[in-house]
Design an enzyme around this catalytic site. Structure first.
Site, PDB file in Angstrom:
ATOM      1  N   LYS A 204       5.992   0.777  -9.051  1.00  0.00           N
ATOM      2  CA  LYS A 204       6.837  -0.063  -9.649  1.00  0.00           C
ATOM      3  C   LYS A 204       6.271  -0.993 -10.818  1.00  0.00           C
ATOM      4  CE  LYS A 204       9.063  -4.291  -7.286  1.00  0.00           C
ATOM      5  NZ  LYS A 204       9.053  -4.777  -6.186  1.00  0.00           N
ATOM      6  N   GLU A 210      -5.145   2.479  -9.011  1.00  0.00           N
ATOM      7  CA  GLU A 210      -5.403   3.900  -8.445  1.00  0.00           C
ATOM      8  C   GLU A 210      -4.653   4.703  -9.273  1.00  0.00           C
ATOM      9  OE1 GLU A 210      -4.814   0.918  -6.782  1.00  0.00           O
ATOM     10  OE2 GLU A 210      -6.306   1.210  -4.825  1.00  0.00           O
ATOM     11  N   GLY A 265       8.169  -2.391  -2.727  1.00  0.00           N
ATOM     12  CA  GLY A 265       7.497  -0.978  -2.755  1.00  0.00           C
ATOM     13  C   GLY A 265       7.780  -0.162  -1.306  1.00  0.00           C
ATOM     14  N   ARG A 266       7.673  -0.829  -0.198  1.00  0.00           N
ATOM     15  CA  ARG A 266       7.596  -0.098   0.963  1.00  0.00           C
ATOM     16  C   ARG A 266       8.901   0.277   1.466  1.00  0.00           C
ATOM     17  NH1 ARG A 266       5.274  -4.911   0.891  1.00  0.00           N
ATOM     18  NH2 ARG A 266       6.263  -6.747   2.169  1.00  0.00           N
ATOM     19  N   GLU A 351       2.450  -4.417   6.352  1.00  0.00           N
ATOM     20  CA  GLU A 351       2.397  -4.857   5.319  1.00  0.00           C
ATOM     21  C   GLU A 351       3.566  -6.026   5.222  1.00  0.00           C
ATOM     22  OE1 GLU A 351       2.993  -3.398   0.739  1.00  0.00           O
ATOM     23  OE2 GLU A 351       0.965  -3.425   1.094  1.00  0.00           O
ATOM     24  N   HIS A 382      -3.546  15.820  23.568  1.00  0.00           N
ATOM     25  CA  HIS A 382      -4.909  16.387  23.703  1.00  0.00           C
ATOM     26  C   HIS A 382      -6.178  15.358  22.969  1.00  0.00           C
ATOM     27  CE1 HIS A 382      -3.253  19.834  25.516  1.00  0.00           C
ATOM     28  NE2 HIS A 382      -2.461  19.679  24.649  1.00  0.00           N
ATOM     29  N   LYS A 502      -7.966  -6.709  -4.659  1.00  0.00           N
ATOM     30  CA  LYS A 502      -7.987  -6.077  -6.128  1.00  0.00           C
ATOM     31  C   LYS A 502      -8.673  -6.804  -7.174  1.00  0.00           C
ATOM     32  CE  LYS A 502      -3.064  -4.689  -5.046  1.00  0.00           C
ATOM     33  NZ  LYS A 502      -1.819  -4.733  -5.546  1.00  0.00           N
TER      34      LYS A 502
HETATM   35  O1  F6P Z   1      -0.995  -3.173  -3.192  1.00  0.00           O
HETATM   36  C1  F6P Z   1       0.148  -3.285  -2.425  1.00  0.00           C
HETATM   37  C2  F6P Z   1       1.261  -2.764  -3.246  1.00  0.00           C
HETATM   38  O2  F6P Z   1       1.775  -3.667  -4.126  1.00  0.00           O
HETATM   39  C3  F6P Z   1       2.338  -2.203  -2.301  1.00  0.00           C
HETATM   40  O3  F6P Z   1       3.094  -3.208  -1.812  1.00  0.00           O
HETATM   41  C4  F6P Z   1       3.023  -1.048  -3.075  1.00  0.00           C
HETATM   42  O4  F6P Z   1       3.886  -0.322  -2.569  1.00  0.00           O
HETATM   43  C5  F6P Z   1       1.556  -0.409  -3.651  1.00  0.00           C
HETATM   44  O5  F6P Z   1       1.037  -1.633  -4.202  1.00  0.00           O
HETATM   45  C6  F6P Z   1       2.277   0.328  -5.025  1.00  0.00           C
HETATM   46  O6  F6P Z   1       2.333  -0.576  -6.003  1.00  0.00           O
HETATM   47  P1  F6P Z   1       3.289  -0.057  -7.316  1.00  0.00           P
HETATM   48  O7  F6P Z   1       4.204   0.781  -6.995  1.00  0.00           O
HETATM   49  O8  F6P Z   1       3.555  -1.143  -8.327  1.00  0.00           O
HETATM   50  O9  F6P Z   1       2.118   0.905  -8.151  1.00  0.00           O
END
Ligand code: F6P
Length: 539
Positions: A204, A210, A265-266, A351, A382, A502
């Protein structure tokens, strides 16, 4: 104060009065209990009869929802009010699945038309890949799709791919890379051919460390393998709200699919973030998925609270969390294709509602989100079901199962169904000492074999897993998230708690190679020193 409300106090009193209440006697006393506590939504059956509730509890919980103005909160979200107050944003994932004929204007713009314009572009792109017309730099068709993203930009796509694998085009292969741990990308690349691989960079913000690290690694891998032939527009697509940063990364504008700040995002798996899903199951499958989301949206807003499964599931979670002190909630799909569904729900629910401060900035007065977790049945039986049955904590459970199997292989599905029904039954009714002894059990073993029962669960049975059913199930939990947040008075749509980690990680990264560690806390500084000395000893 929430806890000062008459409804809250009445629920507390009711809870105390239920100390001796058992599901066994509730069922014995009321032969209509199953029908009185069963509901149907969008063709999905919900059996709430094995919950620690009677009609009075149900009514009190509904009164609590009324006093907390839940219905008004729901309307505000659907209307596009800026209910994400700390970020001053609307929360409009429900607009992502509105039919094209609908209109929803936000700041003078009809967002439904924007949504459908992006969907049309996604469809053209997805069809090109599915037909083999989209070729890599050397002219070979793309057959491998690697989604790079994390959080909502990964969990939705990977969950949907796994859930709908049976509906996917099998000559295409998919991988989902999220972790900054190089092992994730390295393993995805093992089975990837640079000539035929497309990377979808899903972010987003297009700033997530990452994802940007993994995307750069992918670019280097392609450039190294393809040399002068490498063309970015043949191997990269982007899903983002940040067109500027996407362009800076070098992704050609025709491969960019946008969305909007009103999609959290979620809550984004049915936005452009679902491109990998659309490539896998095709545009018409994706339309079915969207239709499923929309079914549940319509049901949620139109069904009266008294018979609304979303309300009831959310209110039951409040009942157990705040009046029984339950710290966790298990979601157990008896559907192997839903194996990533619990992980997906973890982000959505925790979250959103893992908060200690209310919307007005004051501390919350009561416990908020429980820990959500789960694994597919029968595997869990199990493993951790021992704790569910005989552990010292009560864990409410959602059991999910398809009445018909996706694959009909002999006796498998009957065994699956009988196991899920058995687990729900044993949790509810258990086996007392007399019954255990009556089996001829050795006296010293009797206490070990007693099953306490009175452990609550919802049995959710859908006709058969499909894109449409998946959309319905995801929307169900999205709306549960909203209702929980409205009751607790917290802002469900921001996530400030993930930011500090972060920033601190950014400060630590340069110190791992050299430089001053005095700004770090002593424990972290010691760990950095240990890493550095280990590294120099390896040279
Ligand atoms: O760090 C949490 C977060 O902001 C989530 O809410 C989101 O889904 C994820 O990181 C990834 O964010 P982006 O889509 O901006 O890379």
């Amino acid at each position: 104060m929430l806890t000062d409300l008459a409804e809250w106090k009445a629920l507390e009193n009711k809870r105390e009065a239920m100390d001796e209440w058992t599901l066994r006697s509730a069922f014995a006393e009321n032969p209509h209990r199953v029908s009185e506590f069963s509901l149907k939504a969008c063709g999905i059956n919900f059996d709430f009869s094995k919950h620690l509730i009677d009609d009075e509890v149900r009514q009190l919980l509904l009164e609590l929802a009324r006093t907390r103005r839940v219905a008004e909160g729901i309307q505000a979200m659907f209307r596009g009010e800026r209910i994400n107050v700390t970020e001053n944003r609307s929360v409009l994932h429900t607009a992502l699945r509105k039919p094209k004929s609908d209109v929803l204007e936000i700041d003078g713009i009809d967002v439904v038309q924007d949504v459908h314009a992006v969907l049309a572009n996604m469809k053209t792109f997805a069809e090109k890949i599915r037909s083999g017309d989209f070729v890599g730099s050397t002219g070979k068709p793309i057959t491998r799709i690697v989604n790079i993203g994390i959080g909502g930009s990964d969990l939705g796509p990977v969950m949907a791919f796994e859930a709908l694998r049976a509906f996917s085009q099998r000559n295409l292969s998919f991988a989902f890379v999220s972790n900054v741990d190089a092992s994730d990308m390295a393993e995805a690349l093992v089975n990837s051919d640079p000539e035929t691989t497309l990377f979808i960079v899903a972010s987003k913000t297009f700033t997530t460390a990452e994802t940007m690290t993994n995307a750069s690694t992918a670019k280097q891998w392609l450039a190294k393998a393809l040399g002068d032939q490498f063309r970015s527009d043949r191997h990269f697509a982007a899903l983002s709200t940040n067109a500027t940063l996407v362009a800076e990364f070098g992704i050609s504008s025709e491969n960019v699919f946008g969305f909007w700040d009103w999609v959290g995002g979620r809550f984004s798996m049915d936005s452009a973030i679902g491109l990998s899903t659309m490539i896998a199951i095709g545009p018409s499958g994706f339309d079915d998925l969207l239709a499923g989301f929309h079914d549940m949206d319509e049901y949620f807003v139109h069904e009266p609270a008294e018979t609304n499964v979303v309300y009831l599931m959310a209110l039951l979670s409040i009942w157990y969390r705040n009046f029984f002190g339950c710290q966790s909630h298990a979601v157990l799909p008896y559907d192997n294709y839903l194996k990533r569904f619990p992980a997906y729900l973890q982000q959505m629910l925790m979250e959103s509602n893992g908060k200690s401060v209310m919307l007005d900035g004051l501390p919350v007065e009561v416990e908020t989100s429980p820990v959500y977790w789960g694994e597919p049945g029968t595997n869990g039986q199990h493993s951790f079901h021992q704790l569910l049955h005989q552990g010292t904590s009560v864990v409410p459970v959602d059991f999910l199962v398809g009445i018909s199997p996706v694959h009909d292989l002999g006796s498998h599905h009957d065994l699956l169904l009988s196991n899920v029904l058995a687990q729900a039954s044993v949790l509810a009714f258990g086996k007392n000492a007399d019954e255990v002894a009556a089996d001829g059990t050795r006296e010293d073993l009797v206490p070990h074999k007693v099953m306490p029962g009175n452990r609550p669960s919802t049995l959710i049975m859908y006709p058969q897993l499909s894109p449409r059913v998946l959309g319905q199930l995801v929307a169900l939990y999205e709306h549960i998230t909203l209702v929980q947040g409205l009751i607790w008075g917290i802002g469900s749509f921001d996530q400030w708690g993930v930011e500090l980690g972060k920033t601190v990680a950014n400060a630590i990264t340069p110190t791992l190679s050299s430089g001053d560690t005095s700004a770090l806390d002593p424990s972290t500084a010691a760990a950095v020193e240990l890493i550095r000395s280990h590294r120099s000893s390896q040279k």
